[in-house]
Design a protein around this motif. Structure first.
Motif, PDB file in Angstrom:
ATOM      1  N   LYS A  54       0.849  -1.188   0.000  1.00  0.00           N
ATOM      2  CA  LYS A  54       0.000   0.000   0.000  1.00  0.00           C
ATOM      3  C   LYS A  54       0.884   1.237   0.000  1.00  0.00           C
ATOM      4  CE  LYS A  54      -2.360   1.642   3.659  1.00  0.00           C
ATOM      5  NZ  LYS A  54      -3.272   1.575   4.785  1.00  0.00           N
ATOM      6  N   GLY A  55       0.636   2.159  -0.871  1.00  0.00           N
ATOM      7  CA  GLY A  55       1.446   3.357  -0.955  1.00  0.00           C
ATOM      8  C   GLY A  55       2.681   3.150  -1.818  1.00  0.00           C
ATOM      9  N   GLU A  56       2.777   1.984  -2.446  1.00  0.00           N
ATOM     10  CA  GLU A  56       3.909   1.676  -3.331  1.00  0.00           C
ATOM     11  C   GLU A  56       5.255   1.828  -2.637  1.00  0.00           C
ATOM     12  OE1 GLU A  56       3.837   0.487  -6.675  1.00  0.00           O
ATOM     13  OE2 GLU A  56       1.815   0.062  -5.991  1.00  0.00           O
ATOM     14  N   LYS A  57       5.317   1.465  -1.366  1.00  0.00           N
ATOM     15  CA  LYS A  57       6.566   1.548  -0.614  1.00  0.00           C
ATOM     16  C   LYS A  57       7.165   0.152  -0.477  1.00  0.00           C
ATOM     17  CE  LYS A  57       4.745   5.246   2.261  1.00  0.00           C
ATOM     18  NZ  LYS A  57       4.252   5.530   3.597  1.00  0.00           N
ATOM     19  N   ASP A  58       8.477   0.080  -0.529  1.00  0.00           N
ATOM     20  CA  ASP A  58       9.154  -1.182  -0.253  1.00  0.00           C
ATOM     21  C   ASP A  58       9.142  -1.419   1.242  1.00  0.00           C
ATOM     22  OD1 ASP A  58       9.767  -1.659  -2.879  1.00  0.00           O
ATOM     23  OD2 ASP A  58      11.780  -0.822  -2.751  1.00  0.00           O
ATOM     24  N   ARG A  59       9.049  -2.682   1.639  1.00  0.00           N
ATOM     25  CA  ARG A  59       9.058  -3.031   3.051  1.00  0.00           C
ATOM     26  C   ARG A  59      10.118  -4.090   3.317  1.00  0.00           C
ATOM     27  NH1 ARG A  59       6.366   0.742   3.648  1.00  0.00           N
ATOM     28  NH2 ARG A  59       4.238   0.879   4.365  1.00  0.00           N
ATOM     29  N   ARG A  60      10.841  -3.901   4.379  1.00  0.00           N
ATOM     30  CA  ARG A  60      11.750  -4.911   4.907  1.00  0.00           C
ATOM     31  C   ARG A  60      11.358  -5.078   6.364  1.00  0.00           C
ATOM     32  NH1 ARG A  60      16.479  -5.943   1.824  1.00  0.00           N
ATOM     33  NH2 ARG A  60      16.606  -4.526   0.082  1.00  0.00           N
ATOM     34  N   VAL A  61      10.898  -6.255   6.694  1.00  0.00           N
ATOM     35  CA  VAL A  61      10.431  -6.503   8.043  1.00  0.00           C
ATOM     36  C   VAL A  61      11.239  -7.645   8.637  1.00  0.00           C
ATOM     37  CG1 VAL A  61       8.423  -7.127   9.449  1.00  0.00           C
ATOM     38  CG2 VAL A  61       8.119  -5.729   7.408  1.00  0.00           C
ATOM     39  N   PRO A  62      11.771  -7.438   9.834  1.00  0.00           N
ATOM     40  CA  PRO A  62      12.535  -8.518  10.469  1.00  0.00           C
ATOM     41  C   PRO A  62      11.632  -9.700  10.787  1.00  0.00           C
ATOM     42  CG  PRO A  62      12.265  -6.668  11.970  1.00  0.00           C
ATOM     43  CD  PRO A  62      11.683  -6.245  10.657  1.00  0.00           C
ATOM     44  N   ILE A  63      12.220 -10.871  10.801  1.00  0.00           N
ATOM     45  CA  ILE A  63      11.475 -12.083  11.132  1.00  0.00           C
ATOM     46  C   ILE A  63      12.303 -12.891  12.124  1.00  0.00           C
ATOM     47  CG2 ILE A  63      12.384 -13.282   9.099  1.00  0.00           C
ATOM     48  CD1 ILE A  63       9.731 -14.850   9.001  1.00  0.00           C
ATOM     49  N   ALA A  64      11.652 -13.436  13.120  1.00  0.00           N
ATOM     50  CA  ALA A  64      12.336 -14.227  14.138  1.00  0.00           C
ATOM     51  C   ALA A  64      12.879 -15.522  13.527  1.00  0.00           C
ATOM     52  CB  ALA A  64      11.371 -14.561  15.276  1.00  0.00           C
ATOM     53  N   THR A 110       1.084  -5.706  17.556  1.00  0.00           N
ATOM     54  CA  THR A 110       2.540  -5.856  17.490  1.00  0.00           C
ATOM     55  C   THR A 110       3.230  -4.521  17.719  1.00  0.00           C
ATOM     56  OG1 THR A 110       2.373  -7.748  15.999  1.00  0.00           O
ATOM     57  CG2 THR A 110       4.463  -6.564  16.013  1.00  0.00           C
ATOM     58  N   ALA A 111       2.757  -3.490  17.052  1.00  0.00           N
ATOM     59  CA  ALA A 111       3.359  -2.164  17.208  1.00  0.00           C
ATOM     60  C   ALA A 111       3.228  -1.678  18.647  1.00  0.00           C
ATOM     61  CB  ALA A 111       2.702  -1.175  16.245  1.00  0.00           C
ATOM     62  N   VAL A 119       9.508   1.773  15.422  1.00  0.00           N
ATOM     63  CA  VAL A 119       8.161   1.279  15.132  1.00  0.00           C
ATOM     64  C   VAL A 119       7.624   1.972  13.880  1.00  0.00           C
ATOM     65  CG1 VAL A 119       5.795   1.067  16.010  1.00  0.00           C
ATOM     66  CG2 VAL A 119       7.739   0.711  17.549  1.00  0.00           C
ATOM     67  N   GLN A 120       7.865   3.271  13.762  1.00  0.00           N
ATOM     68  CA  GLN A 120       7.440   4.032  12.578  1.00  0.00           C
ATOM     69  C   GLN A 120       8.032   3.419  11.309  1.00  0.00           C
ATOM     70  OE1 GLN A 120       9.045   8.004  12.359  1.00  0.00           O
ATOM     71  NE2 GLN A 120       7.843   8.539  10.555  1.00  0.00           N
ATOM     72  N   GLU A 121       9.306   3.116  11.326  1.00  0.00           N
ATOM     73  CA  GLU A 121       9.976   2.536  10.160  1.00  0.00           C
ATOM     74  C   GLU A 121       9.396   1.170   9.824  1.00  0.00           C
ATOM     75  OE1 GLU A 121      12.520   2.183   6.945  1.00  0.00           O
ATOM     76  OE2 GLU A 121      12.150   3.962   8.168  1.00  0.00           O
ATOM     77  N   MET A 122       9.176   0.344  10.848  1.00  0.00           N
ATOM     78  CA  MET A 122       8.630  -0.984  10.610  1.00  0.00           C
ATOM     79  C   MET A 122       7.234  -0.912   9.992  1.00  0.00           C
ATOM     80  SD  MET A 122       7.893  -4.129  13.182  1.00  0.00           S
ATOM     81  CE  MET A 122       6.209  -3.702  13.514  1.00  0.00           C
ATOM     82  N   LEU A 123       6.431   0.033  10.476  1.00  0.00           N
ATOM     83  CA  LEU A 123       5.072   0.177   9.964  1.00  0.00           C
ATOM     84  C   LEU A 123       5.030   0.899   8.615  1.00  0.00           C
ATOM     85  CD1 LEU A 123       3.217   1.132  13.261  1.00  0.00           C
ATOM     86  CD2 LEU A 123       3.203  -1.073  12.099  1.00  0.00           C
ATOM     87  N   GLY A 124       6.108   1.595   8.280  1.00  0.00           N
ATOM     88  CA  GLY A 124       6.154   2.300   7.005  1.00  0.00           C
ATOM     89  C   GLY A 124       5.403   3.612   7.000  1.00  0.00           C
ATOM     90  N   HIS A 125       5.272   4.213   8.162  1.00  0.00           N
ATOM     91  CA  HIS A 125       4.559   5.492   8.242  1.00  0.00           C
ATOM     92  C   HIS A 125       5.490   6.641   7.863  1.00  0.00           C
ATOM     93  CE1 HIS A 125       1.661   3.683  11.445  1.00  0.00           C
ATOM     94  NE2 HIS A 125       1.308   3.358  10.229  1.00  0.00           N
ATOM     95  N   ALA A 126       5.014   7.521   7.002  1.00  0.00           N
ATOM     96  CA  ALA A 126       5.802   8.684   6.608  1.00  0.00           C
ATOM     97  C   ALA A 126       5.810   9.726   7.727  1.00  0.00           C
ATOM     98  CB  ALA A 126       5.232   9.293   5.328  1.00  0.00           C
ATOM     99  N   ASP A 127       4.711   9.829   8.456  1.00  0.00           N
ATOM    100  CA  ASP A 127       4.555  10.843   9.492  1.00  0.00           C
ATOM    101  C   ASP A 127       4.518  10.186  10.866  1.00  0.00           C
ATOM    102  OD1 ASP A 127       3.611  12.829  11.261  1.00  0.00           O
ATOM    103  OD2 ASP A 127       2.425  13.777   9.680  1.00  0.00           O
ATOM    104  N   THR A 187       2.133   7.051  13.636  1.00  0.00           N
ATOM    105  CA  THR A 187       2.654   5.983  14.488  1.00  0.00           C
ATOM    106  C   THR A 187       2.258   6.212  15.936  1.00  0.00           C
ATOM    107  OG1 THR A 187       4.531   5.878  12.982  1.00  0.00           O
ATOM    108  CG2 THR A 187       4.725   4.660  15.049  1.00  0.00           C
ATOM    109  N   GLN A 188       2.295   7.449  16.383  1.00  0.00           N
ATOM    110  CA  GLN A 188       1.955   7.748  17.772  1.00  0.00           C
ATOM    111  C   GLN A 188       0.512   7.366  18.081  1.00  0.00           C
ATOM    112  OE1 GLN A 188       3.228  11.819  17.583  1.00  0.00           O
ATOM    113  NE2 GLN A 188       5.081  11.399  18.760  1.00  0.00           N
TER     114      GLN A 188
END
Length: 138
Positions: free
Chosen positions: A5-15, A82-83, A96-104, A108-109
């Motif tokens: 969503k938002g055409e953003k790349d995501r990299r999310v850590p995985i256990a 999770t957040a 948390v903002q970076e993980m969720l991909g929020h620009a603002d 996140t808050q």
């Protein structure tokens, strides 16, 4: 890595345990589902087709309802929880903002609200008046 969503790349850590489960799936489950037209999708449905987002939402919604939770947004409940838990357990809000991909950061808050119980615990452990026994509780 795929765009979301938002055409953003995501990299999310995985256990590591998550990686173990994915490897078990790839070794023991996916080969039995795979068809000629399955493509390179990681997860396949019971007919060997690439698993689609709405299918996950339907499955998760069913189990959320069975658990007695009456909130909409099935998959988003996990994202929000999770957040919130990461933030409550000490994750910096920017992480948390970076993980969720929020620009603002304000998005996140809102997403990672602090529960009143956590607020009470932190107050009791850290506020000078609470630590001296004269500050009462929230």
């Amino acid at each position: 890595m795929r765009k979301d969503k938002g055409e953003k790349d995501r990299r999310v850590p995985i256990a590591k345990s998550g990686c173990v489960w994915v490897q078990l799936y790839l070794t023991h489950v996916r080969p039995g589902l795979q068809q000629l037209d399955s493509g390179d999708a990681l997860f396949l449905d019971n007919r060997g087709r690439p698993f689609r987002e709405h299918q996950l939402t339907q499955i998760v919604s069913k189990y959320v309802r069975r658990a007695g939770i009456r909130k909409p947004g099935a998959c988003n409940l996990f994202r929000h929880s999770t957040a919130t838990l990461m933030h409550e357990n000490g994750a910096d809000i920017r992480v948390v903002q970076e993980m969720l991909g929020h620009a603002d950061i304000s998005t996140t808050q809102v997403y990672t609200h602090v529960t009143i119980n956590h607020l009470r615990e932190v107050y009791a452990k850290t506020h000078p008046a609470a630590r001296s026994g004269t500050g009462g509780a929230l």
